[in-house]
Design an enzyme around this catalytic site. Sequence first.
Site, mmCIF file in Angstrom:
data_model
loop_
_atom_site.group_PDB
_atom_site.id
_atom_site.type_symbol
_atom_site.label_atom_id
_atom_site.label_comp_id
_atom_site.label_asym_id
_atom_site.label_seq_id
_atom_site.Cartn_x
_atom_site.Cartn_y
_atom_site.Cartn_z
ATOM 1 N N ASP A 65 -6.084 105.283 -58.716
ATOM 2 C CA ASP A 65 -6.381 103.954 -59.247
ATOM 3 C C ASP A 65 -5.243 102.952 -59.053
ATOM 4 O O ASP A 65 -4.085 103.319 -58.860
ATOM 5 C CB ASP A 65 -6.743 104.049 -60.733
ATOM 6 C CG ASP A 65 -5.619 104.658 -61.566
ATOM 7 O OD1 ASP A 65 -4.960 105.605 -61.088
ATOM 8 O OD2 ASP A 65 -5.399 104.201 -62.706
ATOM 9 N N GLU A 122 -5.517 106.922 -63.873
ATOM 10 C CA GLU A 122 -4.276 107.423 -64.466
ATOM 11 C C GLU A 122 -3.595 106.346 -65.292
ATOM 12 O O GLU A 122 -2.920 106.655 -66.267
ATOM 13 C CB GLU A 122 -3.330 107.913 -63.364
ATOM 14 C CG GLU A 122 -2.043 108.563 -63.886
ATOM 15 C CD GLU A 122 -0.946 107.578 -64.272
ATOM 16 O OE1 GLU A 122 -0.216 107.846 -65.247
ATOM 17 O OE2 GLU A 122 -0.827 106.512 -63.621
ATOM 18 N N GLU A 123 -3.780 105.094 -64.922
ATOM 19 C CA GLU A 123 -3.047 103.998 -65.550
ATOM 20 C C GLU A 123 -3.606 103.633 -66.929
ATOM 21 O O GLU A 123 -4.113 102.546 -67.160
ATOM 22 C CB GLU A 123 -3.050 102.769 -64.636
ATOM 23 C CG GLU A 123 -2.297 102.957 -63.326
ATOM 24 C CD GLU A 123 -0.791 103.007 -63.509
ATOM 25 O OE1 GLU A 123 -0.321 102.864 -64.659
ATOM 26 O OE2 GLU A 123 -0.092 103.186 -62.504
ATOM 27 N N HIS A 348 5.070 98.900 -60.926
ATOM 28 C CA HIS A 348 4.384 97.874 -61.706
ATOM 29 C C HIS A 348 4.969 96.481 -61.464
ATOM 30 O O HIS A 348 4.787 95.576 -62.275
ATOM 31 C CB HIS A 348 4.386 98.227 -63.198
ATOM 32 C CG HIS A 348 3.626 99.480 -63.515
ATOM 33 N ND1 HIS A 348 3.008 99.689 -64.734
ATOM 34 C CD2 HIS A 348 3.362 100.592 -62.787
ATOM 35 C CE1 HIS A 348 2.412 100.874 -64.734
ATOM 36 N NE2 HIS A 348 2.619 101.436 -63.548
#
Length: 375
Positions: A65, A122-123, A348
């Site tokens: 993702d 996962e995020e 990020h």
Amino acid sequence: MIALRRDLHAHPELGFEEVRTSGIVAAQLAEVGISVHRGLGKTGVVGTLKVGDGTRSIGLRADMDALAMPELGDLPYRSGTPNTMHACGHDGHTVMLLAAARHLARTRNFNGTVHFIFQPAEEGRGGAKAMVDDGLFKLFPMDAAYGLHNMPGLAPDEMAVVAGPQLASSDSWEVVFHGVGTHGAKPHLGRDAVTAAAQFLTAIHTIVARRIDPLQPAVVSACAITAGDFNALNVIPDDVRIGGTARAYSAAVRDQLEAEIGQLAQGVAATFGITVDYSFKRRIPPVVNDADVTRRALLAAQTVTGRPVVTDFPPSTAGDDFAFLGAEVPGAYVWLGNGPAVDGALHHNSRYDFNDEAILTGARYWTALVEQELR
């Protein structure tokens, strides 16, 4: 591999929305004769390759993702999806595991079963837990699970493999102070929740500084606050809402953080004669590498890297829901270099890009791990 990685980067998808990505993964696996199971954890894919009569079975996990954030860099393959980008390298993780799976299907130089786990969400959206809840370990029994993540600051042919804690638990907390609103010029006629919140925000940092054992790493951060209205700056509001995160590497410290934040909120509320609601949501447990499985991962890393493997790399306060796999079977989560941590290369960051130079090292690591584990 590079072309595919850049294609995935240009077409990012958020957690549980990885329809295009999972379709590509499934097709790439099926093309070389790997058995494919789709839809586990909504958009998850598991490819299974069994060779010979070996009884040992292992799982290799890659996340697919992207993040809900805009890409501000000027890459020729930058995201074409608004407010969505691969800012953590999951496009690279997916491609490395795909490359290893396709290579292993052709060479078949092992004896046993390997499950290639392509995980959605996962995020922070719970993809690993969704796969486990959907029967991952019942449908695909395995003796060990392995994860890999890129790490800026290490060279792309460099890996770090360490036993013990690797990533912290990732939990969310929220407090809502309920006061009695009043005119800003007449605070004595109400009960000021804003001032109470200010006291709470100042005092919350004493939890780690003065309540947690200084030899036990922990983090408590306030990350969001809502109160009042900037169009009414003469009104003290009734309520103040504050939310944040808590991180720890042990179950005991995790429990203590939950208790301490609540106790502090209740104490501040009592001091100001108001009430408070408190909630603590446990999201992801800590990732703790099993000693024996980590030893196996280290042997594979030593086989493929062009330099000594780092074995004293410090744990990260970030979280990863690989922890849900490691809670079911012994696991090892390792780091692969992504090059210098400069010019937006940090996770990020809106200008982050996975380093294509790391792809071959990662694919070789997965391959060596299977061939050594299932010799």
